[in-house]
Design a protein around this motif. Structure first.
Motif, PDB file in Angstrom:
ATOM      1  N   GLU A 114       0.799  -1.150   0.070  1.00 14.98           N
ATOM      2  CA  GLU A 114      -0.087  -0.069  -0.149  1.00 14.98           C
ATOM      3  C   GLU A 114       1.037   1.281   0.052  1.00 14.98           C
ATOM      4  N   GLY A 115       0.306   2.187  -0.425  1.00  8.14           N
ATOM      5  CA  GLY A 115       1.108   3.545  -0.475  1.00  8.14           C
ATOM      6  C   GLY A 115       2.325   3.883  -1.572  1.00  8.14           C
ATOM      7  N   LEU A 116       2.347   3.135  -2.291  1.00  5.01           N
ATOM      8  CA  LEU A 116       3.357   3.343  -3.369  1.00  5.01           C
ATOM      9  C   LEU A 116       2.974   4.625  -4.091  1.00  5.01           C
ATOM     10  N   PRO A 117       3.871   5.434  -4.576  1.00  6.76           N
ATOM     11  CA  PRO A 117       3.646   6.703  -5.389  1.00  6.76           C
ATOM     12  C   PRO A 117       2.977   6.162  -6.854  1.00  6.76           C
ATOM     13  N   PRO A 118       2.009   7.059  -7.172  1.00  7.66           N
ATOM     14  CA  PRO A 118       1.582   6.662  -8.508  1.00  7.66           C
ATOM     15  C   PRO A 118       2.660   6.892  -9.545  1.00  7.66           C
ATOM     16  N   VAL A 119       2.546   6.143 -10.615  1.00  4.14           N
ATOM     17  CA  VAL A 119       3.538   6.360 -11.766  1.00  4.14           C
ATOM     18  C   VAL A 119       2.819   7.200 -12.811  1.00  4.14           C
ATOM     19  N   LEU A 120       3.324   8.379 -13.174  1.00  3.18           N
ATOM     20  CA  LEU A 120       2.826   9.200 -14.075  1.00  3.18           C
ATOM     21  C   LEU A 120       3.778   9.464 -15.184  1.00  3.18           C
ATOM     22  N   MET A 121       3.479   8.650 -16.168  1.00  2.00           N
ATOM     23  CA  MET A 121       4.382   8.999 -17.527  1.00  2.00           C
ATOM     24  C   MET A 121       4.108  10.167 -18.310  1.00  2.00           C
ATOM     25  N   ARG A 122       2.908  10.636 -18.441  1.00  2.00           N
ATOM     26  CA  ARG A 122       2.744  11.747 -19.254  1.00  2.00           C
ATOM     27  C   ARG A 122       1.527  12.827 -19.001  1.00  2.00           C
ATOM     28  N   ALA A 123       1.649  14.009 -18.793  1.00  2.00           N
ATOM     29  CA  ALA A 123       0.713  14.927 -18.470  1.00  2.00           C
ATOM     30  C   ALA A 123       0.637  15.698 -20.002  1.00  2.00           C
ATOM     31  N   VAL A 124      -0.655  16.033 -20.306  1.00  3.89           N
ATOM     32  CA  VAL A 124      -1.051  16.686 -21.467  1.00  3.89           C
ATOM     33  C   VAL A 124      -1.597  17.998 -20.812  1.00  3.89           C
ATOM     34  N   SER A 174       7.085  17.277  -8.922  1.00  5.39           N
ATOM     35  CA  SER A 174       6.982  16.534  -7.767  1.00  5.39           C
ATOM     36  C   SER A 174       6.569  15.219  -7.641  1.00  5.39           C
ATOM     37  N   LEU A 175       5.380  15.078  -8.749  1.00  8.89           N
ATOM     38  CA  LEU A 175       5.069  13.799  -8.984  1.00  8.89           C
ATOM     39  C   LEU A 175       5.966  12.735  -9.668  1.00  8.89           C
ATOM     40  N   GLN A 176       7.051  13.284 -10.070  1.00  9.26           N
ATOM     41  CA  GLN A 176       7.988  12.640 -11.052  1.00  9.26           C
ATOM     42  C   GLN A 176       7.338  12.140 -12.420  1.00  9.26           C
ATOM     43  N   CYS A 177       6.558  13.220 -12.797  1.00 13.27           N
ATOM     44  CA  CYS A 177       5.949  12.605 -14.327  1.00 13.27           C
ATOM     45  C   CYS A 177       7.320  12.779 -15.124  1.00 13.27           C
ATOM     46  N   GLN A 178       6.901  11.908 -15.968  1.00 13.33           N
ATOM     47  CA  GLN A 178       8.189  11.529 -17.218  1.00 13.33           C
ATOM     48  C   GLN A 178       8.034  12.577 -18.285  1.00 13.33           C
ATOM     49  N   ALA A 179       6.788  12.854 -18.776  1.00 10.03           N
ATOM     50  CA  ALA A 179       6.897  13.628 -19.859  1.00 10.03           C
ATOM     51  C   ALA A 179       5.736  14.592 -20.186  1.00 10.03           C
ATOM     52  N   LEU A 180       5.996  15.674 -20.502  1.00 14.19           N
ATOM     53  CA  LEU A 180       4.920  16.755 -20.864  1.00 14.19           C
ATOM     54  C   LEU A 180       4.384  16.966 -22.269  1.00 14.19           C
ATOM     55  N   ALA A 183      -3.895   4.548 -18.750  1.00 14.66           N
ATOM     56  CA  ALA A 183      -2.861   4.540 -17.417  1.00 14.66           C
ATOM     57  C   ALA A 183      -1.890   5.436 -17.515  1.00 14.66           C
ATOM     58  N   ASN A 184      -1.306   5.879 -16.405  1.00 12.78           N
ATOM     59  CA  ASN A 184      -0.414   6.596 -16.069  1.00 12.78           C
ATOM     60  C   ASN A 184      -0.173   8.116 -16.966  1.00 12.78           C
ATOM     61  N   SER A 185      -1.640   8.494 -17.096  1.00  7.96           N
ATOM     62  CA  SER A 185      -1.471   9.883 -17.838  1.00  7.96           C
ATOM     63  C   SER A 185      -2.665  10.630 -17.253  1.00  7.96           C
ATOM     64  N   ILE A 186      -2.364  11.846 -17.418  1.00 10.49           N
ATOM     65  CA  ILE A 186      -3.566  12.975 -16.935  1.00 10.49           C
ATOM     66  C   ILE A 186      -3.672  14.027 -17.972  1.00 10.49           C
ATOM     67  N   THR A 187      -4.508  14.758 -17.912  1.00 10.54           N
ATOM     68  CA  THR A 187      -4.833  15.914 -18.931  1.00 10.54           C
ATOM     69  C   THR A 187      -5.217  16.925 -18.195  1.00 10.54           C
ATOM     70  N   ILE A 188      -4.822  18.121 -18.417  1.00 17.53           N
ATOM     71  CA  ILE A 188      -5.395  19.333 -17.698  1.00 17.53           C
ATOM     72  C   ILE A 188      -5.892  20.446 -18.883  1.00 17.53           C
ATOM     73  N   THR A 189      -7.071  20.926 -18.824  1.00 20.74           N
ATOM     74  CA  THR A 189      -7.555  21.510 -19.945  1.00 20.74           C
ATOM     75  C   THR A 189      -7.015  22.920 -19.840  1.00 20.74           C
ATOM     76  N   TRP A 190      -7.628  23.671 -20.940  1.00 16.29           N
ATOM     77  CA  TRP A 190      -7.472  25.203 -20.858  1.00 16.29           C
ATOM     78  C   TRP A 190      -8.004  26.016 -19.786  1.00 16.29           C
ATOM     79  N   ASN A 191      -9.217  25.399 -19.347  1.00 12.17           N
ATOM     80  CA  ASN A 191     -10.050  25.961 -18.289  1.00 12.17           C
ATOM     81  C   ASN A 191      -9.826  25.486 -17.042  1.00 12.17           C
ATOM     82  N   GLY A 192      -8.902  24.326 -17.093  1.00 10.91           N
ATOM     83  CA  GLY A 192      -8.534  23.750 -15.497  1.00 10.91           C
ATOM     84  C   GLY A 192      -8.959  22.663 -15.310  1.00 10.91           C
ATOM     85  N   GLU A 193      -9.944  22.223 -16.047  1.00  8.87           N
ATOM     86  CA  GLU A 193     -10.389  20.639 -15.929  1.00  8.87           C
ATOM     87  C   GLU A 193      -9.482  19.677 -16.005  1.00  8.87           C
ATOM     88  N   VAL A 194      -9.602  18.776 -14.883  1.00  6.12           N
ATOM     89  CA  VAL A 194      -8.680  17.514 -15.166  1.00  6.12           C
ATOM     90  C   VAL A 194      -9.433  16.252 -15.618  1.00  6.12           C
TER      91      VAL A 194
END
Lengths: 488, 383
Positions: free
Chosen positions: B87-97, B149-155, B285-296
């Protein structure tokens, strides 16, 4: 490394990749890069075998991690802090008392361990506990940005922690008042004798994970776990454990210690009873620096134990698939003990370039153990000569970096070790009085023991191809529910 | 005599038959029901006929071998399976849009503002007919810090025509470059002048959007958008720096051999993908998007699946909670979809949740697939 299963099949363990596979005379020669002659091929196998093994080896070579020299790198305080913020702080354990109402004969705080502190009348007071908890929570809150998935986890340990039950209550009430939005894990490791109905109700109300030390049936348990007057504690412990189980509370488990005089058939029968907490951990008394416990046993005691163990293993092989659940003593003792080598090995993950290239140790700060005086230690198992900070100033990242660097300097034989990837050793195996022993001294017999583990594991797998997977999955998914940080 | 698959070869059972995955060579062998029964038995350490031509062929292909005694085959895997129970391992975040804008003067026929469904719209530029307050530049910088801080790999930085607010784009890019070594910028190829391209080349990898194959060059990555019915014209010799993006206006009628629903969805396998797909969604998986108006969002194309707005929340808060966290989307492994869970190709198949949701409105539907695992057959194209 090569080893043989009980059926006589030879397996080869490939330490670069991290798995073992059936060996073959041709494969062995190919791995050793020995030139092969036509006559040898026809003796050892046929053309089909030759083609198969040469192409199999080619396939493995496609994924074989490059052999890297471990980096010559001095770990810094900043690196330690970064690692702790991201992967540390999985639990703070408060040693709420150094006193105990028992005098267990293998206790790590007794005279049989010359390097660890002795039992004392010291108890932790609330101001010390509060400072420790406040520090942990400040670090935890800072760390959420780095690891949002961690939950705050507080353990209570001793001596016998229930001797200072008022402090436990105060700590829980303080945390729940100060941080009402957080969902805490609480755990306690107890000898079970003081687990009254009133204490039980409090622990249950707050969802405590309760680990009770039970060494088996009366004659086994009472051999070592005794009151100061020598009287056995079994009847008091089992009464309380039975009541807890009967109440339907499932966050409790048993921790069992065995030695060369234990009758493991009796342990199997005892821990299969529905009124006894399920086993979480089995271990023999810790064989770390300064341990004299084992000098009481004769060569005959050891041989007799090994004979019983062999008979038990045959019994397990015959019954495992049909009438033994994965929580039985034998399942833990044979499948889990041995298969730890198999399942905890980080296959295909090269570690040479990481901060901790060898052994299975942690970054101190992954757990924080707090003694009665408010000093921090890497965990409850290591002796007191490696403090990592205190309640006044928090974790001393510089000092932790120093401990890690010194530890790594003492791992002098790991680079040439044929089973380095399977290693689960940590600071405790090497710790002396504030310094470390060298791996070349400590690890002399490790390969022999590992061969026994592997032989047993592969023998189980030959007889029951899917049993290890099922047992490991059952155990760890159960463990993650009944005590999330226990297996760490 | 016994026969066992090699450590690197996994037998995956479907409803009617199975498949063997060779995780080193990447091959996936679809087995007939009879072949599946043989492997089922041999993997249980039952004795086999050493003259069996099917098993002998598998040996020749270095997929498995004969043994005189029962053996145990330790399977090749990545990492340690015990870790998944910790339990409690940090999330693996490969890419953020990061969709830093929403302006464009072009009116491309395939733009998201037209409500078009695209198979790789996530890699393309779009603008959206949406309301909201644009995220200001300081919040974008904070978000870049939080992703670090979340150690995201690519933007991946995108959002309509990035040259419309060129100074803002440059400032964000400069800031990202201080913390990230892997940065991608996405836009239509006509958005960027030569000077802009030269500038961007030193700061990011460029992914240029086009719908004309004649635009494809060698210097950058290209997203080639095409109507799916014309996609067969592209197959074959496309350079490796081109990603094909298929557009469907209403999905119907999809031909049985469309890359969106036919055997073409199945990729070569490998150890990383196999391990990943066992537990996680192949794409989300391992991906997240933040839109122009801040929606996740879980994906730039899943506009209705917002988890909340970063206006008043730190990014890490979107990783907590069972129902309202990004992991809800990451954990949609194909094992968890009813139809896919019965399919032997589930660990090597592709899946686009955005298209499925666009077609059915159901996050857990599976209609874009012509394979029927209960029969073990593919729907054939009309002659």
């Amino acid at each position: 490394m090569e080893f043989e299963s009980q059926s006589g099949t030879t397996y080869y363990y490939d330490n670069e990749i991290g798995i073992a596979f059936p060996s073959h005379p041709l494969l062995k020669k190919m791995i050793a890069a020995t030139p092969l002659h036509k006559e040898e091929i026809s003796v050892a196998g046929d053309d089909e075998d030759f083609l198969f093994y040469s192409r199999f080896l080619e396939k493995l070579n496609k994924i074989r991690p490059k052999r890297n020299t471990p980096r010559k790198h001095t770990i810094t305080a900043d690196e330690v802090k970064s690692m702790v913020l991201r992967e540390g702080m999985i639990q703070m354990t408060l040693g709420v008392t150094e006193d105990c109402n028992l005098r267990c004969r293998y206790c790590i705080f007794s005279d049989v361990y010359t390097l660890s502190r002795n039992r004392s009348r010291n108890v932790m007071d609330f101001p010390t506990a509060k400072k420790a908890l406040d520090y942990y929570m400040s670090l935890f809150l800072e760390g959420r940005e780095y690891n949002p998935l961690r939950r705050p986890s507080i353990g209570f340990y001793g001596g016998e922690p229930l001797l200072n039950f008022d402090l436990i209550k105060k700590c829980v009430q303080y945390l729940k008042t100060a941080y009402p939005e957080l969902d805490f894990h609480f755990s306690v490791t107890t000898n079970g004798t003081l687990l009254t109905k009133e204490k039980e109700e409090f622990l249950k109300e707050h969802g405590f994970y309760i680990s009770i030390s039970i060494d088996g049936p009366k004659e086994e348990h009472d051999r070592n776990r005794v009151y100061p007057n020598g009287k056995g504690t079994f009847s008091d412990v089992i009464k309380n454990a039975n009541r807890l189980i009967a109440s339907g509370y499932d966050r409790c488990n048993a921790i069992c210690v065995f030695d060369w005089k234990s009758n493991i058939f009796d342990l199997e029968a005892f821990f299969s009873r529905p009124d006894v907490p399920k086993l979480s951990i089995i271990s023999s008394p810790a064989k770390q620096g300064g341990c004299t416990y084992f000098s009481q046993f004769s060569e005959e005691d050891f041989k007799a134990f090994k004979n019983t163990e062999s008979r038990a293993f045959q019994y397990y092989l015959e019954h495992a698939a049909h009438d033994m659940d994965s929580h039985s003593f034998f399942s833990k003792f044979f499948s889990l003990f041995a298969s730890r080598s198999l399942y905890s090995v980080p296959v295909l993950v090269p570690r040479e370039q990481t901060a901790l290239p060898y052994s299975g140790t942690c970054v101190p700060g992954r757990k924080i153990f707090v003694d009665c005086q408010g000093n921090f230690h890497p965990c409850e198992r290591i002796n007191q000569f490696f403090p990592t900070g205190n309640v006044q100033f928090g974790l001393d990242f510089q000092r932790i970096a120093g401990i890690m660097n010194e530890y790594l300097e003492h791992l002098d034989s790991c680079n040439s070790c044929s089973i380095s990837k399977t290693c689960g050793f940590c600071y405790t195996q090497f710790a002396q009085k504030g310094c470390f022993d060298y791996a070349s001294d400590i690890c002399k017999d490790v390969e022999d023991f590992k061969k026994i583990d592997y032989s047993r594991t592969f023998t189980i797998g030959e007889n029951h191809p899917h049993l290890l997977d099922v047992t490991v999955k059952d155990y760890y998914s159960w463990l993650s529910k009944i005590s999330p940080t226990l297996g760490d | 005599m016994y026969f066992r698959l090699n450590p690197e070869c996994y037998y995956i059972k479907g409803d009617q038959q199975g498949a063997i995955y060779d995780l080193i060579e990447g091959d996936v062998y679809a087995l007939s029901p009879e072949e599946s029964r043989k492997i089922d038995a041999s993997e249980d350490n039952c004795a086999v006929d050493p003259a069996d031509p099917f098993l002998r062929e598998l040996k020749q292909r270095v997929v498995g071998n004969f043994y005189e005694k029962k053996v145990f085959i330790e399977k090749l895997r990545l990492g340690s399976p015990i870790v998944e129970y910790q339990e409690g391992l940090p999330p693996v975040l490969m890419r953020a849009v990061l969709e830093i804008g929403n302006h464009c003067d072009r009116s491309c026929w395939y733009c998201g503002s037209h409500g078009i469904s695209r198979s790789r719209g996530c890699f393309g530029c779009n603008i959206w007919d949406e309301k909201g307050t644009p995220v200001d530049i300081n919040r974008w910088k904070e978000l870049i810090d939080e992703l670090h801080s979340l150690q995201c790999q690519a933007l991946f930085i995108k959002g309509g025509d990035l040259t419309k607010e060129w100074e803002k784009t440059q400032e964000i890019l400069e800031y990202a470059n201080k913390q990230f070594t892997s940065v991608f910028v996405i836009g239509h190829m006509n958005h960027f002048s030569k000077e802009a391209c030269d500038y961007l080349e030193n700061k990011a990898n460029l992914i240029l959007q086009t719908d004309s194959i004649s635009d494809i060059g060698t210097r950058h990555h290209y997203l080639l958008t095409t109507d799916y019915q014309k996609s067969h014209e592209l197959s074959g010799n496309l350079p490796t720096n081109v990603i094909v993006d298929m557009v469907s206006r209403n999905f119907d009628p999809l031909q049985p051999d469309s890359p969106l629903n036919s055997k073409k969805k199945i990729l070569k396998t490998n150890l990383g993908q196999f391990t990943h797909n066992n537990k996680l969604h192949p794409c989300l998986a391992n991906s997240i998007t933040i839109t122009w108006n801040g929606e996740v969002l879980p994906c730039p194309m899943m506009r209705k699946q917002s988890l909340g707005n970063i206006g008043d929340r730190k990014l890490w808060t979107f990783f907590r909670g069972a129902e309202d966290s990004i992991q809800k989307f990451w954990n949609i492994s194909l094992n968890s979809l009813n139809k896919c869970s019965k399919c032997e190709f589930r660990y090597t198949c592709t899946d686009c949740r955005a298209l499925e949701v666009a077609k059915t409105g159901d996050l857990y539907s599976k209609v874009l697939c012509n394979y029927d695992p209960s029969k073990g057959t593919w729907q054939q194209p009309a002659a």
